[in-house]
Structure formats: C-alpha cells, structure tokens
Design a protein around this motif. Sequence first.
Motif, PDB file in Angstrom:
ATOM      1  N   LYS A 104       0.835  -1.214   0.000  1.00 24.42           N
ATOM      2  CA  LYS A 104       0.000   0.000   0.000  1.00 24.42           C
ATOM      3  C   LYS A 104       0.867   1.261   0.000  1.00 24.42           C
ATOM      4  N   THR A 132       0.663  -6.915  16.925  1.00 26.81           N
ATOM      5  CA  THR A 132       1.914  -6.165  16.775  1.00 26.81           C
ATOM      6  C   THR A 132       2.366  -5.589  18.122  1.00 26.81           C
ATOM      7  N   THR A 157      -7.498  -7.483  13.228  1.00 31.23           N
ATOM      8  CA  THR A 157      -7.192  -6.285  13.995  1.00 31.23           C
ATOM      9  C   THR A 157      -8.517  -5.745  14.545  1.00 31.23           C
TER      10      THR A 157
HETATM   11  P1  IMO Z   1      -0.091  -2.875   7.184  1.00 29.91           P
HETATM   12  O1  IMO Z   1      -0.872  -1.584   7.194  1.00 29.91           O
HETATM   13  C1  IMO Z   1      -0.020  -7.083   8.324  1.00 29.91           C
HETATM   14  C2  IMO Z   1      -1.952  -8.144  12.113  1.00 29.91           C
HETATM   15  C3  IMO Z   1      -1.068  -8.636  13.256  1.00 29.91           C
HETATM   16  C4  IMO Z   1      -2.029  -9.593  13.935  1.00 29.91           C
HETATM   17  C5  IMO Z   1      -3.378  -8.873  13.805  1.00 29.91           C
HETATM   18  C6  IMO Z   1      -3.784  -8.059  15.021  1.00 29.91           C
HETATM   19  O2  IMO Z   1       1.375  -2.681   7.226  1.00 29.91           O
HETATM   20  O3  IMO Z   1      -0.560  -3.757   6.093  1.00 29.91           O
HETATM   21  P2  IMO Z   1      -2.981  -5.709  15.988  1.00 29.91           P
HETATM   22  O4  IMO Z   1      -1.618  -5.253  16.452  1.00 29.91           O
HETATM   23  O5  IMO Z   1      -3.533  -4.892  14.882  1.00 29.91           O
HETATM   24  O6  IMO Z   1      -3.938  -5.886  17.112  1.00 29.91           O
HETATM   25  O7  IMO Z   1      -2.728  -7.200  15.409  1.00 29.91           O
HETATM   26  O8  IMO Z   1      -3.245  -8.007  12.691  1.00 29.91           O
HETATM   27  N1  IMO Z   1      -1.565  -6.826  11.549  1.00 29.91           N
HETATM   28  C7  IMO Z   1      -0.981  -6.660  10.358  1.00 29.91           C
HETATM   29  N2  IMO Z   1      -0.536  -7.573   9.462  1.00 29.91           N
HETATM   30  N3  IMO Z   1       0.070  -5.766   8.052  1.00 29.91           N
HETATM   31  C8  IMO Z   1      -0.391  -4.840   8.918  1.00 29.91           C
HETATM   32  O9  IMO Z   1      -0.459  -3.520   8.610  1.00 29.91           O
HETATM   33  C9  IMO Z   1      -0.905  -5.276  10.158  1.00 29.91           C
HETATM   34  N4  IMO Z   1      -1.419  -4.650  11.239  1.00 29.91           N
HETATM   35  C10 IMO Z   1      -1.831  -5.610  12.068  1.00 29.91           C
HETATM   36  O10 IMO Z   1       0.067  -9.286  12.767  1.00 29.91           O
HETATM   37  O11 IMO Z   1      -2.114 -10.783  13.225  1.00 29.91           O
END
Ligand code: IMO
Length: 422
Positions: A16, A127, A237
């Motif tokens: 993205k 995370t 998430t």
């Molecule tokens: P971008 O924007 C990939 C995943 C975490 C976990 C789940 C919940 O870079 O694509 P959280 O910390 O949000 O409560 O974690 O979501 N996760 C992501 N995986 N890319 C991300 O962001 C992520 N943000 C959270 O690994 O499985």
Amino acid sequence: MSVTVLVGSQWGDEGKGKVVDILSEEYKIVARYQGGANAGHTIRIGEKEFILHLIPSGILREDVTCVIGNGVVLDPEALIHEMEFLRSQNINIEGRLFISHNAHLIMPYHKLLDSIKEEGENKIGTTGKGIGPCYNDKYARRGIRIVDLLNKDELIKKIKLNLKEKNALLKNVYHREELDADKIIEEYLRFDELIDPYVKDTALFLNKAADAGESILFEGAQGALLDVDFGTYPYVTSSNPTAGGASTGTGLPPTKIDKVFGIVKAYTTRVGLGAFPTELNNEVGEKLRKIGAEYGATTGRPRRCGWFDAFLVKYSQTINGITEAALTKLDVLSEFDEIKVCVGYELNGKRLNSFPSDVTRLEQVTPIYETLKGWGSDISDIKEYNDLPSETKDYIEFLEKQTGIYFSIISVGAKRSQTIFR
Ligand code: IMO
Ligand code: GDP
Ligand code: MG
C-alpha cells in the motif's frame, strides 16, 4: 479529481505504501482512517527507504496535505518519533499534517495490556502496539481523545479514573506492578504542547475540500481479511480496514466517495496467527519469503507465505467494492517454473459457494488449485504492459478473470520507477 479509498485486499503488507506514494502525485490530500502504529508502510525513493506507521505516506510528496482521521488510534510516542524522523530527512510537516480532535489516544496501559494478553492462551499474534485495548476503551466509552488534551482538569480526571480500573486489573488479575498516574499525566500534557498546532476538525476540513472538488486519497492500513467484521475473526485487527471504514473513520460520507482502489499482492502473505488456506510450509514458501523479503515492516517477524488465493480476493472485491487495483510484487514470482492459484475451497468433499466466516471451517478447507506456467525471466525493469512475457500477461489476466478486478497498475519492484501503467 476524485475521492478514492485505497484498501489492502488480503492480510496487509500488499504494498500500500508504495502505491499511495505513486498515486499521491495526483491527489491533494492523503488521509488515514483506521488502525494506528500497527501499520508499516514502506516507500522506496531512489536508494532511500522510508517506513511510515502513523503519518500518511503522502507526506513524502511536498504538495500533499495529510490527515490522521478520527478512526485512527494515535500513539503519541510513535507520532513524535515519526515526526522527528521526517524532520531528520528534511521533510517539512508544518502546515501539511492535520490530526482529528476526535481520534483516540493510545495510553501506556493499552500497550502493556496488549503484550500481557499475547502471553496468554488467547494470543493472536498482534503487533503489540496497544491497538485492541485502545479500541476496546473507545467502544466502552471510556477512551481518552485528542480533544481531551485541551482541557487539563478533565484530562487528569479521565486518566485517574481509567487508571483506577487498569491498576486493579494489573494488580489483581495479572499480578503486575501498578502504573503511576502522575507520570502518565505529565507525559500526555507534554504531548499536548507538541501536537497542538496539528489538531483540527478534520471531518469539516475533508468535507470542504471534497465540496471544492479537491482530490482525496484514503490510505487504508492492514487489509480486508484483518477487518474486525469481515476478516478471519478473532485473528483480526480491531478496526475496519475495508472501504466502509473510510467514511466512519474520517467523517466524509459515502456519497462523496467515487472509487475504491485495491492493492493486491501477486501471492499471499500473513503475519500473526490464524487460518491461511494457501500457506506453503515448505521450501516453496521459504523461497517466496526470501525473494519477496517478507519480514514485517513493524515487528520484523517473518511473514507466512503462500500461493495467490483468488477465492479470498474475490470475497475482498465484493465487500470492498473494488473496481480497479494495483497488482504488486509480481517480480517475486519470476523464479518459479510453475505458479499455482487457488480458485475455490472444498470442505467435506463439497465446493464452497462463499468465503467461510467461521475460522474453524476455514482451517479445514482444501484449496482447489489451477497451475500456470512461469515466465522464467526478470521483469523488474519492464515499463510497458505489452513488453511483459506472454506467460506473465496470462497470469495477470487469469487473476483478473477469477477476481473480477482490473489491474490498472502492475508493480514489478519496490521503486517508483518499477511501475507499469496500463
Ligand atoms: P499494514 O498496514 C499485516 C496483524 C497482526 C495480527 C493482527 C492483530 O502494514 O498492512 P494488531 O496489532 O492490529 O492488534 O494485530 O493483525 N496486523 C498486520 N498484518 N500488516 C499490517 O499492517 C498489520 N497490522 C496488524 O500481525 O495478526
Ligand atoms: P504495506 O503495509 O501494504 O504498505 O506493505 P509493506 O511496506 O509492509 O510491505 C511491502 C514490501 O514490499 C515493502 O518492503 C516494499 O518496499 C516492497 N514492495 C512493494 N512493491 C513491490 C514490488 O512490486 N516488488 C517488490 N519486489 N517489492 C515491492
Ligand atoms: Mg505493512
């Protein structure tokens, strides 16, 4: 001029950041609408790599204004760190970054509770940025917002009230040390001074801009399958990365949105726990991870890798309303003789009609694959669609047929220049 929502169509990390950077040349405003510093968006400019977690990726183009919308959960520590990083790179943010007064603040206890929960049986591989506990407080109507920073007495009262509950939880349930209210109050009052110039009624700002015909790009974080409503719950998430989240997360109504633009990775990855039907726990998966450098931009964790799942992306297309997309990281597949694509799922000998919402069913499905021929040559310097090998075009067009999405952008490398427009 248009108002576009850019969404991740799989489990995040689709590229993205790179595509927002490319598209933002054509947009005046780039706004984040959900998530927080759990995101890690990478932008490569020349030999320099920028990883942004909270500030929209549009900040790297100097004539773009950036907005952090009300739907974002804001970690002051992460924000200040990111602002300092941008200043160190001679990127001016003054007058170009606005933060919604309605956004909720991540507090030290959110991060602590996130990490404590991850030590227990209900671990989902977050995370650790405090995202879940902060949204939890938001919906329980006890969260602390940016607007609360403006009223010192109220802020102190709210922090103390919240800490009473959190400390009871820390002490009696988790047997941890209690947190000191005065320390947190001091920290957040200092934060108030630092961010005051950036706070705005961003919903009003965005609506005025849209009414004046200005172009706005909404930068989704995470991806559709991590959506709290439509993702692989509970391994998701705590926000709505899907397109609908852009309205509630910014205050710009659906009637003012023109287009939903998807970001689709040419294979599949996932970080953290949860079902992943096309995952390759073998040397093929390792090869994808190695060539694609699939390590988390926020946590550094190795990403789980697997073949493209067209059934999943079709589901994502439906719930997001994606009409057009960028297909990213296609160059990573160049070294594979054969490439598989999942076109459906089978469960108990029956082909499924729709994407399962129950994660235990999703864990049990068998992917139905079609095998396509690889192209066996480096495509990372190709600039024109017609110059791609015929097998590459066959792969792209096969994915288009299966997902119902037109790929107007093909990304063949991390750099701006490694982008093919159709
Ligand atoms: P971008 O924007 C990939 C995943 C975490 C976990 C789940 C919940 O870079 O694509 P959280 O910390 O949000 O409560 O974690 O979501 N996760 C992501 N995986 N890319 C991300 O962001 C992520 N943000 C959270 O690994 O499985
Ligand atoms: P995001 O979270 O969706 O912004 O994606 P990330 O930044 O977490 O992960 C994508 C990674 O792939 C980053 O390291 C990018 O620099 C890189 N990248 C983006 N597009 C391409 C591409 O087309 N080819 C290759 N090889 N790498 C890419
Ligand atoms: Mg990422």
